[in-house]
Design a protein around this motif. Sequence first.
Motif, short mmCIF file in Angstrom:
data_model
loop_
_atom_site.label_atom_id
_atom_site.label_comp_id
_atom_site.label_asym_id
_atom_site.label_seq_id
_atom_site.Cartn_x
_atom_site.Cartn_y
_atom_site.Cartn_z
N HIS A 157 -3.38 0.78 -4.68
CA HIS A 157 -3.81 2.17 -4.91
C HIS A 157 -2.69 3.13 -5.27
O HIS A 157 -2.94 4.33 -5.39
N ASP A 180 -1.06 8.44 -4.92
CA ASP A 180 -1.63 7.55 -3.91
C ASP A 180 -3.14 7.76 -3.91
O ASP A 180 -3.63 8.80 -3.48
N THR A 182 -5.41 6.01 -2.28
CA THR A 182 -6.04 5.30 -1.17
C THR A 182 -7.38 5.92 -0.78
O THR A 182 -8.36 5.20 -0.54
N PRO A 186 -9.46 4.61 -5.20
CA PRO A 186 -9.06 3.25 -4.80
C PRO A 186 -8.86 2.33 -6.00
O PRO A 186 -9.50 2.50 -7.04
#
Length: 507
Positions: A157, A180, A182, A186
């Motif tokens: 990710h 990022d 996350t 994703p």
Amino acid sequence: MDRYVTDIKNGCYQNPVLPMDFSDPDAIRVGEDYYLISSSFTYLPGVPVLHSKDLVHWERIGNCVERLPFDRYAQPAHGCGTWAPALRYHAGRFYAFIPLPDEGIFYTEATDPAGPWSALHCVKSASGWIDPCPLWDDDGSVYMAHAFAKSRCGIKHKIQLSRLDPETLEVVEDGPIVFDGTLSQPTAEGPKMYKRNGWYYIFIPAGGVEYGWQTVLRARNVYGPYEEKIVMHQGASSINGPHQGAWVTAPDGSDWFLHFQDRFELGRVVHLQPMCWHNDWPFIGLEQNGDGIGEPVTEWDCPKGEAGPGLQIGDSFTNGKPGLQWQWQANPQPEAWLRPVAGDALHLVCGASGSLWRQPNVLSQMLPAADFTANVTLALAGCGAGAKVGLSVMGQKYSAIELCRTAQGCTVQLVQGMVKDLASTGDAEETILAEKMVDTDEITVTMKITAAKQVQYALLAADGTAVPLGGAQPVAKATWTGARLALYARGGTKGDAACIKQLNITF
């Protein structure tokens, strides 16, 4: 049919413009010409190079990588090898940045995209660094965005931005994680870097191969902070997971986006989308429901440009050589695997008698469509008992029709293979499903693949009638690729070479 040519109706192209497994495409324009490269994993020569004048009609002109400089690739390494590459043109040279997920990031360069390309140069030795893309900035600095493979390094990710030495193009500073995903994006991966109107852009696919979407990041500073925006998704369209590709601008100023769609057994096929800009954000595809996010089109007006000859799919094996569409399952050894014999036929030296999944000298190409027929002539003249030559549809579950020399004569067999271990060094178990004696050592066989994801093998009689051998077999994807049409020779006495003549493909 020797070539596939994209269908044009009333001045409109139909998606996909490349209905074949050109996975993870990246593309650029240089002058009036467009060039596209893609990943190819364990299949070599790898990272194919395509050329077009109009973004719709493509011709394969070469490969960036003839062989990989690691001993492990002397054998099939399914799922490894060349992953998502990036293509760029700088100071009169073409650069392909290529990740090997277990070995690191490499680049190769050429003055002519058809080749020759240089040996691979190491940018960064690392396990789990994937999907690199360089950017030469206005001040001479060079940067590279890349993603991570969780299977190799435990990271997912995230997009990292590294600084490269302008001369060697080696990483001199790993740099920060600039994104990022996350929580919000994703499986952020496949970054492609651009600069426009003082903005730095990183195009990233997110959400996964099968059902993901296209996200774009932008910032005024190369290191961020980056804003994010989803610019294309499936929406109500029938095109799943539209993402990961390339922005190109045509000579007339129009913008376009090439991306893949995962069609499972067919692999990742390539679509072309119209693109425009609003408030310095790209918009890809067509607005359909007022949500401000583009959806992929199934057809659109053709870009301006000349139509090319199309992609070679059939083959007469001129002067005993396979066409550019063919790849081996490991580092090529043509001097050992091909016997030079005058005439238009392929003389393939018989390999080991093990499974096709683990045989390096299996010669294969992408499936040309969801529904097609292929026929080819196979011969074992001069070969000893145990020699086999065949036509196969390769995948994690595969099948083949093969001509076999036995002590009593020749038979034709229907073989099924099942991969038991999906590790890169895993093997398959094969079973003979049907067998038929023949009174000749040269036959013409055919296979028909249907949209129902089935393949039926048959022998062609003298009057052209297809005589089925066994029942229909499933078509299954391989590791990170679609199924592949394959030719091979195996078994027999050392030095035996089977003859393969004239592959014809019809739709």
